[in-house]
Enzyme design. Structure first.
Site, PDB file in Angstrom:
ATOM      1  N   SER A 144       0.845  -1.198   0.000  1.00 36.88           N
ATOM      2  CA  SER A 144       0.000   0.000   0.000  1.00 36.88           C
ATOM      3  C   SER A 144       0.886   1.255   0.000  1.00 36.88           C
ATOM      4  O   SER A 144       1.655   1.448  -0.937  1.00 36.88           O
ATOM      5  CB  SER A 144      -0.965  -0.063   1.184  1.00 36.88           C
ATOM      6  OG  SER A 144      -1.931   0.947   1.097  1.00 36.88           O
ATOM      7  N   HIS A 158      -4.096  -0.499  -4.274  1.00 36.93           N
ATOM      8  CA  HIS A 158      -5.561  -0.630  -4.108  1.00 36.93           C
ATOM      9  C   HIS A 158      -6.236  -0.235  -5.427  1.00 36.93           C
ATOM     10  O   HIS A 158      -7.246   0.482  -5.430  1.00 36.93           O
ATOM     11  CB  HIS A 158      -6.076   0.279  -2.969  1.00 36.93           C
ATOM     12  CG  HIS A 158      -5.491  -0.005  -1.626  1.00 36.93           C
ATOM     13  ND1 HIS A 158      -5.845  -1.084  -0.849  1.00 36.93           N
ATOM     14  CD2 HIS A 158      -4.527   0.656  -0.907  1.00 36.93           C
ATOM     15  CE1 HIS A 158      -5.166  -1.071   0.290  1.00 36.93           C
ATOM     16  NE2 HIS A 158      -4.350  -0.040   0.275  1.00 36.93           N
ATOM     17  N   GLU A 181      -5.340  -5.108  -4.850  1.00 41.31           N
ATOM     18  CA  GLU A 181      -5.103  -5.671  -3.510  1.00 41.31           C
ATOM     19  C   GLU A 181      -4.705  -7.145  -3.597  1.00 41.31           C
ATOM     20  O   GLU A 181      -5.079  -7.850  -4.535  1.00 41.31           O
ATOM     21  CB  GLU A 181      -6.364  -5.483  -2.657  1.00 41.31           C
ATOM     22  CG  GLU A 181      -6.620  -4.001  -2.383  1.00 41.31           C
ATOM     23  CD  GLU A 181      -7.865  -3.730  -1.549  1.00 41.31           C
ATOM     24  OE1 GLU A 181      -8.615  -4.684  -1.248  1.00 41.31           O
ATOM     25  OE2 GLU A 181      -8.093  -2.549  -1.214  1.00 41.31           O
TER      26      GLU A 181
END
Lengths: 270, 270
Positions: free
Chosen positions: B125, B167, B194
């Site tokens: 992330s 994401h 993800e």
């Protein structure tokens, strides 16, 4: 060995000998052969011809490379012109226009090659900003850093580790340069006043020429910033930036992060 | 020789063997010694302990390096911990927090050194975004590119020539990645879904692992963009981006800008 970069803060003296443009042509050598790329400008033909006249008067052989489309930037004949030059001059205008036209094309490759073989690359205003790896695309004026005050984009990548801004004092841009450095304090921010330039040699040693100041912001000693918590257009806290205002004859070493001065043998080291 | 980078799109499977985290620990070697840097997170202690448990179960020796101030990032003892590790894991959170804490410090230097001596650096992330030279700091969701849709900042600079987003499908981020690439079409945009990661080897060859897609945007064949004329939040024209949606077992060569596929010997070259 890499060549020399000369970012200029815009509005440079165009009156002839003894100015920044003359220094550029001198560095291009006895057999100076200069390519002008006016692609950043909204009036590229007029701007190209203006600099052609100036550089011809200063003794250089001159080519103007006209690029208004990405197809033209991918034209091997235009790239080949650069292969025969000792220096390149990037005009002012809009750095986003320049980089979005050139990025990933044969002309951009040829510019890199010219630099790698020791060529001299000068850029004024937008052309100065575009030299850096992390380029200020646009932003707002003002003396204090704030969130969303500066928009960065990948530049031409010739000047590593620095973020170059121009028309610096004239357009009150210290806030946006400070914001850019606060994102990643490893960066060195360079703010060039009008008719002022930095001559950056292959070893990262820089000398100021021209009539204004070069503002250098070294972020590496920052003790604190809250840039990651500031919302919307909030002002941001930046504590411990190390700043120099350097004038003609002063210098700065980008690797050692130290300034030097014409009337003092000792360096102001970090 | 440089090491291996593993940007992960966030929300990775934490159930044990056979997943992305296990692949990371495997690459760290038989004597895996992993440093966790949870500084991007707003709950660094909990996040650090969670990954400590996971990597310990996977057989690694683990250190959690706690960094909440720039003074801590300049602590030579913390930097020395990295010198003894074979791999580093950067947690999720806020990439601007991570980079504004680390930039220009001893820990950032030690991270570079670990990478240069062949270490494995994974980030999930925010930690994935921070790996790239040109980092997406923040931006807006949406499928179509628009002006001011993405804010770039200098990242840690380990992954060169790419802009990494995460994401990706889950937060509808293709518009902002396309905008980032349009600024300078030499860039390669990488959008990680993800529980999906890219394993980037020292030669720029990448392999997809995990359960989602990696979206690769190659800007170098762009025929046109008007990004320099779009005002405010106007949509921008981008024509001729070359795009790949790659799943597990597929690969991409960042230097040759070519994809490859597990069931086909031939490459899809540019």
């Amino acid at each position: 060995m890499n060549g020399v970069l000369i970012p200029i803060g815009g509005a440079e003296d165009k009156s002839g000998q003894g100015n920044i443009l003359a220094s550029f042509v001198d560095l291009c050598g006895d057999q100076a052969r200069v390519a002008i790329i006016p692609a950043a400008s909204s009036m590229p033909q007029q701007v190209g011809e203006q600099y052609r006249t100036l550089f011809t008067q200063l003794g250089a052989a001159v080519e103007v490379i006209s690029i208004e489309t990405r197809a033209e930037a991918n034209d091997s004949a235009r790239a080949a012109v650069l292969a025969g030059c000792t220096g390149v001059f990037l005009s002012g205008g809009d750095q986003v226009k320049l980089v979005s036209l050139l990025g990933g094309t044969q002309v951009a490759d040829a510019l890199q090659q010219l630099f790698k073989r020791g060529g001299i690359i000068a850029g004024t205003s937008a052309g100065a900003s575009a030299l850096s790896q992390h380029m200020i695309a646009f932003g707002r004026s003002g003396g204090a850093p704030a969130q969303r005050m500066v928009q960065l984009a990948p530049g031409l990548g010739l000047a590593q580790g620095v973020i170059i801004d121009q028309h610096f004092r004239q357009r009150d841009r210290i806030g946006r340069l400070m914001t850019a450095v606060a994102y990643n304090p490893v960066m060195i921010g360079i703010g060039l006043d009008e008719n002022t330039a930095l001559v950056i040699d292959p070893g990262g040693r820089c000398e100021v020429i021209g009539t204004g100041s070069v503002t250098v912001i070294d972020g590496s000693r920052l003790s604190y910033t809250n840039i990651h918590t500031a919302k919307a257009h909030d002002p941001i806290t930046v504590s411990g930036a190390y700043i120099h205002f350097l004038t003609a004859g002063c210098g700065y070493d980008l690797y050692r992060r130290a300034a030097w001065f014409p009337d003092l043998a000792a360096e102001s080291n970090r």
